[in-house]
Design an enzyme around this catalytic site. Structure first.
Site, PDB file in Angstrom:
ATOM      1  N   HIS A 183    -106.007  50.117  11.854  1.00 24.56           N
ATOM      2  CA  HIS A 183    -106.505  51.372  11.273  1.00 24.56           C
ATOM      3  C   HIS A 183    -108.017  51.366  11.115  1.00 24.56           C
ATOM      4  CE1 HIS A 183    -106.100  55.093   9.016  1.00 24.56           C
ATOM      5  NE2 HIS A 183    -106.928  54.610   8.102  1.00 24.56           N
ATOM      6  N   HIS A 187    -111.568  54.266  11.297  1.00 27.29           N
ATOM      7  CA  HIS A 187    -112.152  55.591  11.578  1.00 27.29           C
ATOM      8  C   HIS A 187    -113.559  55.343  12.115  1.00 27.29           C
ATOM      9  CE1 HIS A 187    -109.293  57.811   8.808  1.00 27.29           C
ATOM     10  NE2 HIS A 187    -109.221  56.614   8.285  1.00 27.29           N
ATOM     11  N   GLU A 189    -106.093  63.153  14.861  1.00 31.21           N
ATOM     12  CA  GLU A 189    -105.630  63.495  13.513  1.00 31.21           C
ATOM     13  C   GLU A 189    -105.551  65.005  13.300  1.00 31.21           C
ATOM     14  OE1 GLU A 189    -106.286  61.156   9.687  1.00 31.21           O
ATOM     15  OE2 GLU A 189    -108.031  62.455   9.830  1.00 31.21           O
ATOM     16  N   SER A 229    -104.081  72.640   4.865  1.00 29.78           N
ATOM     17  CA  SER A 229    -103.083  72.974   3.844  1.00 29.78           C
ATOM     18  C   SER A 229    -102.699  74.452   3.884  1.00 29.78           C
ATOM     19  CB  SER A 229    -103.626  72.612   2.465  1.00 29.78           C
ATOM     20  OG  SER A 229    -104.894  73.202   2.289  1.00 29.78           O
ATOM     21  N   HIS A 235    -101.748  58.444   6.565  1.00 32.39           N
ATOM     22  CA  HIS A 235    -102.098  57.831   5.273  1.00 32.39           C
ATOM     23  C   HIS A 235    -100.976  58.181   4.294  1.00 32.39           C
ATOM     24  CE1 HIS A 235    -106.187  58.547   7.033  1.00 32.39           C
ATOM     25  NE2 HIS A 235    -106.378  57.330   6.582  1.00 32.39           N
ATOM     26  N   GLU A 247    -101.954  56.135  -1.196  1.00 34.66           N
ATOM     27  CA  GLU A 247    -103.156  55.301  -1.254  1.00 34.66           C
ATOM     28  C   GLU A 247    -103.663  55.123  -2.676  1.00 34.66           C
ATOM     29  OE1 GLU A 247    -106.239  57.020   1.126  1.00 34.66           O
ATOM     30  OE2 GLU A 247    -107.654  55.386   0.767  1.00 34.66           O
ATOM     31  N   ASP A 271    -109.936  49.983   7.987  1.00 34.96           N
ATOM     32  CA  ASP A 271    -110.353  51.338   7.665  1.00 34.96           C
ATOM     33  C   ASP A 271    -111.730  51.550   8.303  1.00 34.96           C
ATOM     34  OD1 ASP A 271    -109.868  53.852   6.660  1.00 34.96           O
ATOM     35  OD2 ASP A 271    -109.254  53.132   4.700  1.00 34.96           O
TER      36      ASP A 271
END
Ligand code: ZN
Length: 409
Positions: free
Chosen positions: A65, A67, A145, A149, A210, A213, A311
């Protein structure tokens, strides 16, 4: 056909076999692993390279993982609190993305490469990292990704996502595999998540998300309260979670999903993850954002496959996987240091390879891909049981590396 010989060879198989005075014969795939004399005798036409004293041969490491698009961050983002960090990411993401030029991307990938990572899972939000992922000799599972919402904007979100996914299909080759990532249960509407999961299923693509977390995420998904409630109020007068933890997880049933973090998972969720994927643990990121670290005992009791993720540099000061393993070792003082060192190397090799699933590596075994690295310890070791710990304590860079049998370091 080549043979490498070394003082020690870590197979990283299920039994964690360590061979002394060993050798590996390979071309694109591994042909034989065993005692030095026997491997040389059985493969008389291979070119033999004897590595220097105190050398160790092991499989290439897997960072599940990262980014890359936030690699320009050094002092911009705010640490110490998950929500404050998230707000700083939202505020600075375009600036950070713009600030990461070719050199910035190169430096980030070079840190992984020099540390012995041969495969990584890149989470891509904008597609800015596609070129470097295509150019690097490392193997990349390229997770496009999706998040959003508001279902009213779904068409635009799908359009942007499909465009990025197509670009990654156009660049796909033996070392770059397009995949899908759902950002998280608090940021992605279930309808939008389902759309992307269905796309991943139809195209047989890897998938990541994810999950659990922070304490804030737990409270929000369980009760619609806590720090996330206050955060969401900035966008909505009466915010409510779009899903709960178990409904979100069930969308990934039957897939081999990389669930990232999982620090706040309960037992039922861990059991689900164990049957439907793996967990990528990113301890430095967790520490910087003041999140708890994964309860490894609880996870292992449920047979969860743990892997290592650095990360991004958005929540880490390094993409060197040995730095991450050292941090993991020192963050889990409840675990026996010898036992944990051994497990950590498994998390970063065989477990990572199984989690990403596409490239058949992570283990030195006949017919696996020849993704191999060598490391030199500063001195000889006195007890073979200590080898995994000594490796984690002393390794910063590899001495040499091979991907599909081709030397790249
Ligand atoms: Zn992440």
């Amino acid at each position: 056909m080549k043979i490498l010989t070394a003082d020690y060879l870590l197979c990283c198989d299920d039994d964690f076999t360590i061979m002394k005075d060993a050798a590996i014969c390979f071309d694109e795939k591994i042909i034989e692993v065993g005692k030095k004399d026997e491997v040389i005798k059985n493969n008389p036409y291979a070119i033999v390279k004897n590595l220097s004293p105190n050398s160790i041969i092991m499989p290439g490491l897997v960072n599940t993982h990262v980014h890359l698009e936030y690699s320009a961050n050094q002092t911009t983002l705010v640490y110490g609190d998950f929500i404050k960090w998230l707000q700083s990411v939202i505020k600075n993401r375009e600036f950070l993305q713009r600030s990461c030029d070719k050199k910035c991307y190169n430096d980030a990938v070079e840190q992984m490469l020099q540390s012995g990572v041969t495969t990584f899972g890149a989470i891509s939000s904008f597609g800015g990292d596609l070129e470097i992922c295509y150019e690097t000799p490392l193997k990349v599972v390229y997770f496009n990704e999706i998040l959003g919402s508001n279902p009213d904007f779904a068409d635009d979100i799908y359009k942007d996502f499909e465009k990025r996914l197509q670009q990654s299909f156009d660049m796909a080759n033996d070392t770059l595999k397009p995949a899908v990532s759902i950002h998280s249960p608090y940021s992605t509407h279930p309808m939008i998540a389902k759309y992307a999961i269905d796309l991943a299923k139809e195209n047989d693509l890897n998938i990541a998300t994810h999950f659990m977390e922070s304490k804030a995420e737990r409270e929000w998904l369980d009760k619609g309260s806590g720090d996330f409630y206050n955060f969401m109020k900035n966008f909505n007068h009466n915010p409510k979670p779009m899903t709960n933890a178990m409904s979100f997880l069930k969308m990934f049933e039957g897939l081999n999903t990389v669930f990232v973090h999982g620090n706040m998972c309960n037992e039922e969720e861990l059991e689900f993850i164990s049957k439907n994927g793996s967990l990528s643990s990113c301890v430095v990121s967790n520490r910087l954002l003041n999140n708890p670290v994964l309860d490894i005992k609880k996870a292992e009791n449920k047979d969860v496959k743990i892997t290592i993720g650095t990360d991004g540099l958005s929540s880490n000061n390094s993409l060197n996987i040995w730095n991450e393993m050292r941090a993991f070792l020192f963050s889990h003082n409840e675990a026996n240091v010898i036992e944990l060192s051994k497990n950590l190397i498994k998390y970063a090799t065989i477990n990572g390879a199984k989690a990403l699933g596409i490239f058949d590596g992570g283990e030195l075994k006949k017919e696996k891909n020849a993704d191999i690295v060598s490391i030199v310890l500063p001195n000889s070791i006195t007890d073979i049981e200590q080898l995994p710990l000594e490796l984690i304590l002393h390794t910063k860079e590899i001495k040499s590396g091979y991907i599909n049998g081709e030397r790249y370091v």
